[in-house]
Write a protein that holds these residues in place. Structure first.
Motif, PDB file in Angstrom:
ATOM      1  N   GLU A  26       4.253 -11.318   1.855  1.00  0.00           N
ATOM      2  CA  GLU A  26       4.205 -12.690   1.256  1.00  0.00           C
ATOM      3  C   GLU A  26       2.862 -12.372   0.978  1.00  0.00           C
ATOM      4  OE1 GLU A  26       4.642 -15.203   4.554  1.00  0.00           O
ATOM      5  OE2 GLU A  26       6.860 -14.208   4.740  1.00  0.00           O
ATOM      6  N   ILE A  27       2.392 -11.180   0.574  1.00  0.00           N
ATOM      7  CA  ILE A  27       0.599 -10.895   0.389  1.00  0.00           C
ATOM      8  C   ILE A  27      -0.241  -9.814  -0.190  1.00  0.00           C
ATOM      9  CG2 ILE A  27      -1.876 -10.521   1.128  1.00  0.00           C
ATOM     10  CD1 ILE A  27      -1.253 -11.618   3.974  1.00  0.00           C
ATOM     11  N   VAL A  28       0.741  -8.906  -0.319  1.00  0.00           N
ATOM     12  CA  VAL A  28       0.636  -7.766  -1.308  1.00  0.00           C
ATOM     13  C   VAL A  28       0.802  -7.360  -1.939  1.00  0.00           C
ATOM     14  CG1 VAL A  28       0.324  -5.035  -0.897  1.00  0.00           C
ATOM     15  CG2 VAL A  28       0.155  -6.134   0.810  1.00  0.00           C
ATOM     16  N   GLY A  29       2.140  -7.701  -2.199  1.00  0.00           N
ATOM     17  CA  GLY A  29       3.730  -8.023  -3.465  1.00  0.00           C
ATOM     18  C   GLY A  29       2.646  -9.119  -4.444  1.00  0.00           C
ATOM     19  N   PRO A  30       2.826 -10.372  -4.237  1.00  0.00           N
ATOM     20  CA  PRO A  30       2.415 -11.558  -4.958  1.00  0.00           C
ATOM     21  C   PRO A  30       0.889 -11.162  -5.522  1.00  0.00           C
ATOM     22  CG  PRO A  30       3.028 -12.670  -3.086  1.00  0.00           C
ATOM     23  CD  PRO A  30       3.286 -10.675  -2.841  1.00  0.00           C
ATOM     24  N   CYS A  40      -0.048  -2.809   5.909  1.00  0.00           N
ATOM     25  CA  CYS A  40      -0.754  -4.420   6.745  1.00  0.00           C
ATOM     26  C   CYS A  40      -1.637  -4.605   5.809  1.00  0.00           C
ATOM     27  CB  CYS A  40      -1.010  -3.660   8.103  1.00  0.00           C
ATOM     28  SG  CYS A  40      -1.920  -1.856   7.964  1.00  0.00           S
ATOM     29  N   GLN A  41      -2.903  -4.963   6.279  1.00  0.00           N
ATOM     30  CA  GLN A  41      -3.708  -6.516   5.974  1.00  0.00           C
ATOM     31  C   GLN A  41      -5.005  -5.805   6.567  1.00  0.00           C
ATOM     32  OE1 GLN A  41      -2.828 -10.150   4.828  1.00  0.00           O
ATOM     33  NE2 GLN A  41      -3.859 -10.401   6.975  1.00  0.00           N
ATOM     34  N   TYR A  71       0.661   1.691   4.322  1.00  0.00           N
ATOM     35  CA  TYR A  71      -0.019   1.423   3.265  1.00  0.00           C
ATOM     36  C   TYR A  71      -0.970  -0.044   3.617  1.00  0.00           C
ATOM     37  CZ  TYR A  71       2.382   4.581  -0.330  1.00  0.00           C
ATOM     38  OH  TYR A  71       2.855   5.327  -1.260  1.00  0.00           O
ATOM     39  N   CYS A  72      -2.376   0.093   3.492  1.00  0.00           N
ATOM     40  CA  CYS A  72      -3.118  -0.899   3.809  1.00  0.00           C
ATOM     41  C   CYS A  72      -3.913  -1.842   2.982  1.00  0.00           C
ATOM     42  CB  CYS A  72      -4.316  -0.278   4.985  1.00  0.00           C
ATOM     43  SG  CYS A  72      -4.982  -1.635   5.538  1.00  0.00           S
ATOM     44  N   PHE A 109      -8.608  -2.558  -2.290  1.00  0.00           N
ATOM     45  CA  PHE A 109      -8.044  -1.671  -2.430  1.00  0.00           C
ATOM     46  C   PHE A 109      -7.385  -1.070  -1.863  1.00  0.00           C
ATOM     47  CE2 PHE A 109     -13.090  -1.047  -1.882  1.00  0.00           C
ATOM     48  CZ  PHE A 109     -13.098  -0.455  -3.649  1.00  0.00           C
ATOM     49  N   ILE A 110      -6.198   0.027  -2.238  1.00  0.00           N
ATOM     50  CA  ILE A 110      -5.365   0.126  -1.276  1.00  0.00           C
ATOM     51  C   ILE A 110      -5.617   1.364  -1.041  1.00  0.00           C
ATOM     52  CG2 ILE A 110      -2.797   1.061  -1.903  1.00  0.00           C
ATOM     53  CD1 ILE A 110      -2.676  -0.562  -4.377  1.00  0.00           C
ATOM     54  N   VAL A 111      -5.223   1.702   0.453  1.00  0.00           N
ATOM     55  CA  VAL A 111      -5.163   3.076   1.178  1.00  0.00           C
ATOM     56  C   VAL A 111      -3.895   3.360   1.557  1.00  0.00           C
ATOM     57  CG1 VAL A 111      -6.643   4.012   2.856  1.00  0.00           C
ATOM     58  CG2 VAL A 111      -7.769   1.178   1.263  1.00  0.00           C
ATOM     59  N   PRO A 112      -3.772   4.514   1.654  1.00  0.00           N
ATOM     60  CA  PRO A 112      -1.964   4.835   2.856  1.00  0.00           C
ATOM     61  C   PRO A 112      -2.941   5.293   3.032  1.00  0.00           C
ATOM     62  CG  PRO A 112      -2.383   6.012   0.512  1.00  0.00           C
ATOM     63  CD  PRO A 112      -3.388   5.345   0.374  1.00  0.00           C
TER      64      PRO A 112
END
Length: 231
Positions: free
Chosen positions: A92-96, A122-123, A165-166, A185-188
Protein backbone atom coordinates in the motif's frame (compact mmCIF):
# COMPACT_ATOMS: atom_id res chain seq x y z
CA UNK A 1 -19.59 -5.75 -14.08
CA UNK A 2 -19.02 -4.77 -10.46
CA UNK A 3 -21.57 -7.38 -9.39
CA UNK A 4 -19.67 -10.09 -11.28
CA UNK A 5 -16.38 -8.94 -9.78
CA UNK A 6 -17.84 -9.01 -6.27
CA UNK A 7 -19.19 -12.50 -6.88
CA UNK A 8 -15.74 -13.72 -7.97
CA UNK A 9 -13.90 -12.50 -4.88
CA UNK A 10 -16.73 -13.65 -2.63
CA UNK A 11 -16.60 -17.15 -4.13
CA UNK A 12 -12.81 -17.31 -3.83
CA UNK A 13 -12.90 -16.21 -0.18
CA UNK A 14 -15.63 -18.71 0.64
CA UNK A 15 -13.31 -21.47 -0.56
CA UNK A 16 -10.01 -20.22 0.83
CA UNK A 17 -10.80 -18.66 4.21
CA UNK A 18 -12.06 -21.86 5.86
CA UNK A 19 -8.88 -23.61 4.72
CA UNK A 20 -6.80 -20.82 6.22
CA UNK A 21 -8.42 -20.99 9.64
CA UNK A 22 -8.54 -24.78 9.48
CA UNK A 23 -11.37 -25.02 11.97
CA UNK A 24 -9.64 -22.83 14.54
CA UNK A 25 -12.58 -20.51 15.06
CA UNK A 26 -11.06 -17.62 13.10
CA UNK A 27 -8.40 -16.97 15.73
CA UNK A 28 -4.91 -15.88 14.78
CA UNK A 29 -1.96 -17.48 16.57
CA UNK A 30 -1.38 -15.67 19.88
CA UNK A 31 2.42 -15.45 19.65
CA UNK A 32 3.69 -12.51 17.56
CA UNK A 33 6.09 -14.40 15.28
CA UNK A 34 3.52 -17.08 14.49
CA UNK A 35 0.88 -14.41 13.84
CA UNK A 36 3.20 -12.70 11.38
CA UNK A 37 3.96 -16.04 9.71
CA UNK A 38 0.23 -16.75 9.52
CA UNK A 39 -0.44 -13.38 7.83
CA UNK A 40 2.44 -13.92 5.44
CA UNK A 41 0.97 -17.25 4.42
CA UNK A 42 -2.34 -15.50 3.75
CA UNK A 43 -0.56 -12.80 1.73
CA UNK A 44 0.95 -15.45 -0.53
CA UNK A 45 -2.41 -17.15 -0.93
CA UNK A 46 -4.02 -13.81 -1.85
CA UNK A 47 -1.25 -13.19 -4.37
CA UNK A 48 -1.69 -16.60 -5.95
CA UNK A 49 -5.38 -15.82 -6.32
CA UNK A 50 -4.63 -12.53 -8.07
CA UNK A 51 -5.99 -10.31 -5.28
CA UNK A 52 -2.84 -8.35 -4.36
CA UNK A 53 -2.01 -5.08 -6.14
CA UNK A 54 -5.33 -4.84 -7.94
CA UNK A 55 -4.83 -1.18 -8.84
CA UNK A 56 -1.15 -1.55 -9.74
CA UNK A 57 -0.40 -1.19 -13.47
CA UNK A 58 -0.21 -4.48 -15.36
CA UNK A 59 3.40 -3.88 -16.38
CA UNK A 60 4.38 -4.03 -12.70
CA UNK A 61 2.46 -7.20 -11.88
CA UNK A 62 -0.88 -5.67 -10.93
CA UNK A 63 -4.25 -6.00 -12.62
CA UNK A 64 -4.73 -2.37 -13.63
CA UNK A 65 -8.11 -2.14 -11.93
CA UNK A 66 -9.67 0.85 -10.21
CA UNK A 67 -9.98 1.73 -6.54
CA UNK A 68 -13.62 0.65 -6.76
CA UNK A 69 -12.54 -2.97 -7.26
CA UNK A 70 -10.02 -2.63 -4.45
CA UNK A 71 -12.74 -1.36 -2.12
CA UNK A 72 -14.98 -4.27 -3.09
CA UNK A 73 -12.19 -6.72 -2.24
CA UNK A 74 -11.53 -4.98 1.08
CA UNK A 75 -15.21 -5.11 1.93
CA UNK A 76 -15.56 -8.81 1.12
CA UNK A 77 -12.37 -9.66 3.04
CA UNK A 78 -13.87 -7.97 6.10
CA UNK A 79 -17.16 -9.84 5.67
CA UNK A 80 -15.28 -13.14 5.37
CA UNK A 81 -13.32 -12.36 8.57
CA UNK A 82 -10.00 -12.97 6.84
CA UNK A 83 -6.82 -11.67 8.51
CA UNK A 84 -4.75 -8.74 7.21
CA UNK A 85 -1.81 -9.46 4.93
CA UNK A 86 1.69 -9.31 6.42
CA UNK A 87 3.23 -6.96 3.87
CA UNK A 88 0.64 -4.17 3.79
CA UNK A 89 3.34 -1.47 4.04
CA UNK A 90 4.97 -2.85 0.91
CA UNK A 91 1.74 -3.21 -1.06
CA UNK A 92 0.00 0.00 0.00
CA UNK A 93 2.91 2.42 0.55
CA UNK A 94 6.24 1.28 -0.88
CA UNK A 95 4.95 -0.26 -4.11
CA UNK A 96 2.89 2.78 -5.22
CA UNK A 97 5.81 5.05 -4.22
CA UNK A 98 8.26 3.12 -6.38
CA UNK A 99 5.79 2.91 -9.27
CA UNK A 100 5.50 6.71 -9.33
CA UNK A 101 8.98 7.87 -8.30
CA UNK A 102 11.32 4.86 -8.38
CA UNK A 103 13.90 4.14 -11.06
CA UNK A 104 13.39 1.33 -13.56
CA UNK A 105 16.05 -0.67 -11.73
CA UNK A 106 14.25 -0.21 -8.39
CA UNK A 107 10.94 -1.31 -9.90
CA UNK A 108 12.53 -4.45 -11.34
CA UNK A 109 14.35 -5.24 -8.12
CA UNK A 110 11.61 -4.69 -5.54
CA UNK A 111 8.09 -4.73 -6.97
CA UNK A 112 7.83 -8.51 -7.64
CA UNK A 113 8.89 -9.40 -4.09
CA UNK A 114 6.45 -6.88 -2.61
CA UNK A 115 3.51 -8.37 -4.50
CA UNK A 116 4.38 -11.98 -3.73
CA UNK A 117 5.13 -11.31 -0.06
CA UNK A 118 8.61 -12.78 -0.38
CA UNK A 119 10.07 -9.41 0.67
CA UNK A 120 8.48 -7.72 3.69
CA UNK A 121 8.82 -3.97 4.20
CA UNK A 122 8.46 -1.53 7.07
CA UNK A 123 8.42 2.26 7.07
CA UNK A 124 10.80 4.38 9.16
CA UNK A 125 9.03 7.72 9.54
CA UNK A 126 8.34 8.68 13.18
CA UNK A 127 11.16 9.57 15.57
CA UNK A 128 11.56 9.83 19.36
CA UNK A 129 12.04 13.61 19.18
CA UNK A 130 9.62 14.40 16.38
CA UNK A 131 6.66 12.08 16.84
CA UNK A 132 4.59 12.13 13.69
CA UNK A 133 5.76 15.61 12.65
CA UNK A 134 7.75 14.29 9.71
CA UNK A 135 9.00 17.77 8.78
CA UNK A 136 10.86 17.86 12.12
CA UNK A 137 12.82 14.60 11.83
CA UNK A 138 16.51 14.65 12.69
CA UNK A 139 17.78 11.43 11.09
CA UNK A 140 20.41 12.54 8.58
CA UNK A 141 21.75 11.24 5.29
CA UNK A 142 25.11 12.53 4.07
CA UNK A 143 26.20 11.95 0.51
CA UNK A 144 29.66 10.55 -0.07
CA UNK A 145 31.57 9.22 -3.06
CA UNK A 146 30.20 5.66 -2.78
CA UNK A 147 26.65 6.57 -1.76
CA UNK A 148 24.94 7.80 1.41
CA UNK A 149 25.57 7.45 5.16
CA UNK A 150 22.49 7.46 7.40
CA UNK A 151 22.48 8.23 11.13
CA UNK A 152 19.52 8.54 13.47
CA UNK A 153 16.71 6.74 15.23
CA UNK A 154 13.15 5.87 14.25
CA UNK A 155 10.31 4.82 16.53
CA UNK A 156 7.00 2.92 16.27
CA UNK A 157 8.19 0.96 13.25
CA UNK A 158 5.65 -1.85 12.96
CA UNK A 159 6.85 -5.41 12.26
CA UNK A 160 10.44 -4.25 11.69
CA UNK A 161 11.81 -7.34 13.46
CA UNK A 162 10.36 -9.46 10.63
CA UNK A 163 10.99 -7.14 7.69
CA UNK A 164 13.67 -7.39 5.02
CA UNK A 165 13.63 -3.77 3.83
CA UNK A 166 12.80 -0.39 5.26
CA UNK A 167 11.77 2.79 3.45
CA UNK A 168 13.37 5.67 5.33
CA UNK A 169 12.93 9.44 5.44
CA UNK A 170 16.14 11.31 6.31
CA UNK A 171 17.31 14.90 6.28
CA UNK A 172 19.82 15.93 3.62
CA UNK A 173 19.78 19.70 4.21
CA UNK A 174 19.23 22.35 6.87
CA UNK A 175 16.56 21.55 9.50
CA UNK A 176 14.98 24.98 8.97
CA UNK A 177 14.01 23.85 5.47
CA UNK A 178 11.81 21.20 7.08
CA UNK A 179 10.00 19.14 4.41
CA UNK A 180 12.10 20.69 1.62
CA UNK A 181 15.28 18.99 2.85
CA UNK A 182 14.10 15.39 3.15
CA UNK A 183 15.12 12.41 1.04
CA UNK A 184 13.64 8.93 0.76
CA UNK A 185 15.85 5.83 0.85
CA UNK A 186 15.62 2.05 0.56
CA UNK A 187 17.57 0.36 3.36
CA UNK A 188 17.98 -3.44 3.62
CA UNK A 189 17.63 -4.22 7.31
CA UNK A 190 20.63 -6.56 7.27
CA UNK A 191 22.89 -3.61 6.38
CA UNK A 192 25.72 -3.16 8.94
CA UNK A 193 24.82 -0.45 11.45
CA UNK A 194 21.06 -1.13 11.49
CA UNK A 195 19.68 -2.24 14.86
CA UNK A 196 16.04 -3.19 15.46
CA UNK A 197 14.83 -3.04 19.07
CA UNK A 198 11.28 -4.25 19.83
CA UNK A 199 9.31 -1.93 22.14
CA UNK A 200 7.51 -3.78 24.99
CA UNK A 201 3.84 -2.78 25.04
CA UNK A 202 1.30 -2.83 27.88
CA UNK A 203 -0.36 -5.90 26.35
CA UNK A 204 2.90 -7.83 26.59
CA UNK A 205 3.62 -7.77 22.86
CA UNK A 206 6.26 -5.93 20.85
CA UNK A 207 4.76 -5.30 17.44
CA UNK A 208 6.35 -1.81 17.34
CA UNK A 209 10.09 -1.22 17.19
CA UNK A 210 12.88 1.29 17.48
CA UNK A 211 15.18 1.21 14.45
CA UNK A 212 18.66 2.69 14.93
CA UNK A 213 20.89 3.76 12.04
CA UNK A 214 24.56 4.02 13.06
CA UNK A 215 26.72 5.06 10.09
CA UNK A 216 24.61 2.94 7.77
CA UNK A 217 26.11 3.03 4.28
CA UNK A 218 23.89 2.49 1.24
CA UNK A 219 24.65 2.96 -2.47
CA UNK A 220 23.46 5.90 -4.57
CA UNK A 221 20.88 3.74 -6.31
CA UNK A 222 18.96 3.31 -3.02
CA UNK A 223 17.78 6.92 -3.17
CA UNK A 224 14.14 7.09 -4.32
CA UNK A 225 13.51 10.08 -6.55
CA UNK A 226 15.48 13.30 -6.06
CA UNK A 227 17.69 14.15 -3.05
CA UNK A 228 15.19 16.73 -1.74
CA UNK A 229 12.02 15.02 -2.99
CA UNK A 230 11.38 12.70 -0.04
CA UNK A 231 8.36 14.64 1.16
Amino acid sequence: EERAFRASIKSWLAEQVPLLWNGDGRREPPELFHRFTFRRKWHRKMHQGGWIGLDWPREYGGRGLSLVEQLIVNEEIAKAEAPPIANWVGVEIVGPTLIKWGSDAQKRAYLPGILSGDDVWCQAWSEPGAGSDLAAISTTAVERKEGWTINGAKRWTSWAQFAHYCIVLARVGAPKLRHRSLACFIVPLDTPGVTVKPIPMMNGESEENDVIFDNVKIPHENLVGTPTGGW
